[in-house]
Design a protein around this motif. Structure first.
Motif, short mmCIF file in Angstrom:
data_model
loop_
_atom_site.label_atom_id
_atom_site.label_comp_id
_atom_site.label_asym_id
_atom_site.label_seq_id
_atom_site.Cartn_x
_atom_site.Cartn_y
_atom_site.Cartn_z
N ILE A 10 -11.97 -41.44 -7.45
CA ILE A 10 -12.95 -40.75 -6.71
C ILE A 10 -13.29 -39.24 -7.22
O ILE A 10 -12.46 -38.72 -7.90
N SER A 11 -14.30 -38.94 -6.75
CA SER A 11 -14.69 -37.56 -7.16
C SER A 11 -15.17 -36.94 -5.92
O SER A 11 -15.82 -37.50 -5.08
N ILE A 12 -15.36 -35.61 -5.97
CA ILE A 12 -15.88 -34.63 -4.91
C ILE A 12 -17.24 -35.02 -4.71
O ILE A 12 -17.82 -35.17 -3.50
N ASN A 13 -18.14 -34.95 -5.74
CA ASN A 13 -19.42 -35.42 -5.77
C ASN A 13 -19.77 -36.59 -5.22
O ASN A 13 -20.88 -36.75 -4.52
N ARG A 14 -18.87 -37.82 -5.52
CA ARG A 14 -19.10 -39.02 -5.12
C ARG A 14 -18.80 -39.16 -3.41
O ARG A 14 -19.66 -39.84 -2.82
N LEU A 15 -17.86 -38.45 -3.10
CA LEU A 15 -17.73 -38.34 -1.68
C LEU A 15 -18.80 -37.78 -0.93
O LEU A 15 -19.12 -37.98 0.05
N LEU A 41 -21.72 -35.06 3.10
CA LEU A 41 -20.84 -34.17 3.28
C LEU A 41 -21.34 -33.02 2.37
O LEU A 41 -21.81 -33.03 1.26
N GLY A 42 -20.96 -31.72 2.79
CA GLY A 42 -21.13 -30.49 1.96
C GLY A 42 -19.92 -30.39 0.98
O GLY A 42 -18.98 -31.22 1.19
N TRP A 43 -20.07 -29.42 0.14
CA TRP A 43 -18.94 -29.34 -0.91
C TRP A 43 -17.59 -28.96 -0.33
O TRP A 43 -16.66 -29.62 -0.58
N ASN A 44 -17.45 -27.97 0.63
CA ASN A 44 -16.22 -27.48 0.98
C ASN A 44 -15.66 -28.52 1.76
O ASN A 44 -14.34 -28.71 1.69
N LYS A 45 -16.41 -29.06 2.72
CA LYS A 45 -15.60 -30.36 3.59
C LYS A 45 -15.12 -31.62 2.62
O LYS A 45 -14.12 -31.98 2.78
N ALA A 46 -15.90 -31.99 1.63
CA ALA A 46 -15.71 -32.75 0.55
C ALA A 46 -14.33 -32.47 -0.24
O ALA A 46 -13.51 -33.10 -0.47
N SER A 47 -14.42 -31.14 -0.61
CA SER A 47 -13.20 -30.78 -1.35
C SER A 47 -11.91 -30.66 -0.53
O SER A 47 -10.97 -31.00 -0.93
N ASN A 48 -12.10 -30.28 0.74
CA ASN A 48 -11.00 -30.27 1.81
C ASN A 48 -10.39 -31.77 1.85
O ASN A 48 -9.12 -31.68 2.08
N LEU A 49 -11.22 -32.61 2.13
CA LEU A 49 -10.76 -33.82 2.21
C LEU A 49 -10.03 -34.43 1.02
O LEU A 49 -9.01 -35.08 1.13
N PRO A 77 -5.65 -33.60 -10.03
CA PRO A 77 -6.75 -33.30 -11.01
C PRO A 77 -6.50 -33.25 -12.63
O PRO A 77 -5.46 -32.65 -12.62
N GLU A 78 -7.40 -33.97 -13.34
CA GLU A 78 -7.04 -33.69 -14.79
C GLU A 78 -8.65 -33.38 -15.34
O GLU A 78 -9.30 -34.03 -15.78
N GLY A 79 -8.84 -31.82 -15.22
CA GLY A 79 -9.95 -31.36 -15.75
C GLY A 79 -11.21 -31.73 -14.84
O GLY A 79 -11.10 -31.74 -13.53
N LYS A 80 -12.22 -32.25 -15.56
CA LYS A 80 -13.26 -32.56 -14.49
C LYS A 80 -13.31 -34.14 -14.26
O LYS A 80 -14.38 -34.67 -13.70
N LEU A 81 -12.40 -34.65 -14.74
CA LEU A 81 -12.28 -36.56 -14.56
C LEU A 81 -12.16 -36.68 -13.25
O LEU A 81 -11.55 -36.05 -12.29
#
Length: 170
Positions: free
Chosen positions: A97-102, A108-116, A129-133
């Motif tokens: 999964i990625s934050i963008n896909r979530l 969702l917004g970026w903050n909420k998705a990154s917190n999840l 995380p492994e870089g931007k993967l």
């Protein structure tokens, strides 16, 4: 009154008592009936209920409240925890999964998705995380999910069948 099951119902709707025919159910019979219904419908309920029934048989004397007390307490998770459970099941259906896909999937917004995503990492659902993967999903079978997380998902209204379906695509 004719016999067992006859009673007079006093209600604010009616001026005089109304004769009705009913049945008497002991607390033990009521508990068994509720357990049968709970087993049958646990997969389709969105919220869990706790039903408390006293032990022992009811006494014929006294009012109905003293003969049988049954309280229903609705146990509901907060909206944030409900969302987290949904995201957990959604995550278990994927390899990564990625934050963008979530953000796209759950609007969702970026903050909420990154917190999840951080919470999923803390729970051991996704890898570091492994870089931007995209992050890899760690559990590959339902048996690898800790029991407390399974209980959390069930408390949100999902069944073990939903968890199995997330892995096996049923």
């Amino acid at each position: 009154m004719i016999g067992h099951g006859d009673l007079l119902l006093r209600s604010p709707r009616y001026d005089s008592p109304l004769r009705v025919q009913g049945i008497y159910i002991t607390p033990t019979e009521l508990r068994e009936t509720i357990q049968r219904i709970a087993v049958k419908f646990t997969h389709s309920t969105a919220h869990k209920f706790c039903i408390t029934i006293p032990d022992g048989d009811a006494t014929p004397a006294g009012n109905l409240d003293s003969q049988l007390s049954c309280s229903v307490i609705k146990r509901r998770l907060s909206d944030a925890d409900q969302l987290l459970a949904s995201v957990m099941l959604w995550t278990l259906e994927r390899n990564s999964i990625s934050i963008n896909r979530l953000m796209t999937e759950f609007q969702l917004g970026w903050n909420k998705a990154s917190n999840l995503v951080k919470r999923l990492e803390e729970m051991g659902i996704i890898d570091r995380p492994e870089g931007k993967l995209p992050r890899k999903v760690i559990p590959i079978s339902p048996e690898e999910i800790p029991e407390e997380l399974v209980n959390f998902i069930e408390k949100a209204g999902y069944s073990r069948y939903s968890i199995n379906a997330a892995f096996y695509g049923q």
